[in-house]
Enzyme design. Structure first.
Site, PDB file in Angstrom:
ATOM      1  N   GLU A   1      23.012  81.103 123.399  1.00 16.36           N
ATOM      2  CA  GLU A   1      23.031  79.644 123.408  1.00 16.36           C
ATOM      3  C   GLU A   1      24.011  79.108 124.460  1.00 16.36           C
ATOM      4  O   GLU A   1      23.743  78.103 125.106  1.00 16.36           O
ATOM      5  CB  GLU A   1      23.381  79.108 122.022  1.00 16.36           C
ATOM      6  CG  GLU A   1      22.305  79.374 120.973  1.00 16.36           C
ATOM      7  CD  GLU A   1      20.964  78.716 121.312  1.00 16.36           C
ATOM      8  OE1 GLU A   1      20.944  77.733 122.083  1.00 16.36           O
ATOM      9  OE2 GLU A   1      19.935  79.201 120.821  1.00 16.36           O
TER      10      GLU A   1
ATOM     11  N   TYR B   1      24.171  70.762 119.024  1.00 14.01           N
ATOM     12  CA  TYR B   1      22.963  71.577 119.180  1.00 14.01           C
ATOM     13  C   TYR B   1      23.272  73.058 118.972  1.00 14.01           C
ATOM     14  O   TYR B   1      22.590  73.745 118.212  1.00 14.01           O
ATOM     15  CB  TYR B   1      22.332  71.377 120.567  1.00 14.01           C
ATOM     16  CG  TYR B   1      21.328  72.468 120.841  1.00 14.01           C
ATOM     17  CD1 TYR B   1      20.056  72.413 120.276  1.00 14.01           C
ATOM     18  CD2 TYR B   1      21.675  73.597 121.584  1.00 14.01           C
ATOM     19  CE1 TYR B   1      19.144  73.439 120.467  1.00 14.01           C
ATOM     20  CE2 TYR B   1      20.776  74.629 121.779  1.00 14.01           C
ATOM     21  CZ  TYR B   1      19.513  74.543 121.222  1.00 14.01           C
ATOM     22  OH  TYR B   1      18.620  75.575 121.399  1.00 14.01           O
TER      23      TYR B   1
ATOM     24  N   ASP C   1      16.320  70.381 121.228  1.00 11.57           N
ATOM     25  CA  ASP C   1      16.706  70.524 122.626  1.00 11.57           C
ATOM     26  C   ASP C   1      15.768  69.686 123.486  1.00 11.57           C
ATOM     27  O   ASP C   1      14.944  68.926 122.977  1.00 11.57           O
ATOM     28  CB  ASP C   1      16.700  72.001 123.044  1.00 11.57           C
ATOM     29  CG  ASP C   1      15.293  72.573 123.175  1.00 11.57           C
ATOM     30  OD1 ASP C   1      14.318  71.928 122.689  1.00 11.57           O
ATOM     31  OD2 ASP C   1      15.145  73.663 123.765  1.00 11.57           O
TER      32      ASP C   1
ATOM     33  N   CYS D   1       3.763  72.240 127.095  1.00  8.84           N
ATOM     34  CA  CYS D   1       4.013  70.793 127.138  1.00  8.84           C
ATOM     35  C   CYS D   1       5.190  70.515 128.067  1.00  8.84           C
ATOM     36  O   CYS D   1       6.206  69.952 127.675  1.00  8.84           O
ATOM     37  CB  CYS D   1       4.284  70.269 125.727  1.00  8.84           C
ATOM     38  SG  CYS D   1       4.230  68.474 125.578  1.00  8.84           S
TER      39      CYS D   1
ATOM     40  N   CYS E   1      -3.046  73.740 124.829  1.00 12.61           N
ATOM     41  CA  CYS E   1      -2.161  73.322 123.746  1.00 12.61           C
ATOM     42  C   CYS E   1      -2.838  73.488 122.387  1.00 12.61           C
ATOM     43  O   CYS E   1      -3.990  73.061 122.202  1.00 12.61           O
ATOM     44  CB  CYS E   1      -1.744  71.866 123.952  1.00 12.61           C
ATOM     45  SG  CYS E   1      -0.644  71.253 122.658  1.00 12.61           S
TER      46      CYS E   1
ATOM     47  N   CYS F   1      -2.191  65.385 118.723  1.00 14.44           N
ATOM     48  CA  CYS F   1      -1.187  64.865 119.658  1.00 14.44           C
ATOM     49  C   CYS F   1      -1.513  63.398 119.959  1.00 14.44           C
ATOM     50  O   CYS F   1      -2.530  63.086 120.586  1.00 14.44           O
ATOM     51  CB  CYS F   1      -1.186  65.680 120.949  1.00 14.44           C
ATOM     52  SG  CYS F   1      -0.105  64.994 122.225  1.00 14.44           S
TER      53      CYS F   1
END
Length: 310
Positions: A35, A118, A136, A191, A201, A207
């Protein structure tokens, strides 16, 4: 609220990248290191550094026993080397406060150097399997399109973004963890910001952005990336490369030699000192460094400032 988990989870299992920090045997420390490294850095650049880092320092205690300068050298050219200093400081805190084990508590994680909202939540979810909303850049973009029907998300807002993710997060902790990886992967691979591959997708039938005809976002101009060539960042990078390669402390003149803008280079060095990436050498160390062309008796043996990694 559309059910995104239903189609996303089987797609993820078939399309996911083989990333070591997502493996079942990944340690909490390995997740935390990933991270730190993945902040503003592409996965392909992180992978070799992550493996090398875990080989050198497989536990927080191993890194805590090393010098911060060793961490900076190992960070290499990942960029934003302050992250290496912060990760080293976090390792020291983990050893001092938590017996060498990465904590599994939100407040304890947030108290570690360099760990923000985060990163703390990501470690709890990915390393410990807890159920928390994690957001994120990729996740924000998917939620903006799939749920809100807009091409791009607005400015980040932790409270709003976490609430939006919480509304689509499965209730089961294990399923929620996998869903978080899945929606993150969708934003990274399909995406995408500029050229979304809607034909690939798995959530096209729910969507909202796609159902509305993919309306463009016109409320704010596209953000331009700051130029690197000639920037202070480039000047800092040149100095950092010399500090990493040096075996003895270097004078300011040696660090800024050949810089196209000496004033900018001195400003860059000062910023590295403020960030803890360069420290002034002690007199005994500095005595090893003599200005180019200097001779005994001409003042070269007098103390002069030299710099090294911490």
């Amino acid at each position: 609220m559309p059910d995104l988990a239903g189609p996303l989870l089987p797609w993820y299992l078939a399309a996911r990248r083989d990333l070591p920090w997502r493996a079942p045997d990944a340690t909490p420390w390995g997740v935390l290191v990933s991270e730190f490294m993945l902040q503003q850095t592409q996965v392909d650049r992180v992978l070799p550094r992550w493996h090398a880092w875990l080989d050198a320092w497989p536990t927080p205690a191993d890194l805590a026993a090393a010098l911060a300068g060793d961490a900076i050298r190992a960070w290499g050219r990942l960029g934003y080397p302050r992250r290496a200093v912060w990760l080293h400081a976090a390792a020291l805190q983990i050893v001092e406060r938590h017996g060498g084990r990465v904590p599994d508590d939100l407040d304890a994680l947030l108290a570690l150097r360099g760990v923000g909202n985060y990163t703390a939540r990501a470690v709890l979810v990915f390393a410990f399997g807890q159920r928390h909303p994690v957001v994120d850049t990729n996740i924000r973009r998917v939620l903006a399109r799939a749920v809100d029907g807009v091409a791009a998300p607005g400015p980040p807002n932790a409270r709003r973004d976490l609430a939006a993710m919480a509304r689509v997060l499965p209730r089961d902790a294990g399923r929620a963890r996998q869903f978080t990886w899945a929606i993150m992967e969708l934003g990274a691979l399909v995406c995408t910001a500029r050229t979304p591959a809607c034909d690939r997708c798995p959530i096209t039938d729910r969507c909202r952005w796609l159902l509305l005809g993919r309306p463009a976002t016109t409320s704010r101009p596209a953000r331009r990336q700051a130029r690197y060539e000639g920037s202070d960042r480039q000047a800092r990078g040149r100095i950092m490369a010399r500090l990493r390669a040096a075996t003895t402390p270097l004078t300011e003149d040696a660090l800024i030699a050949g810089a196209p803008d000496a004033t900018q280079a001195r400003r860059a060095l000062a910023s590295l000192v403020r960030d803890g990436l360069a420290v002034r050498a002690e007199a005994a160390e500095a005595s090893q460094t003599r200005p180019s062309g200097a001779r005994p008796g001409d003042g070269a043996d007098e103390p002069h400032p030299c710099w090294r990694l911490p």
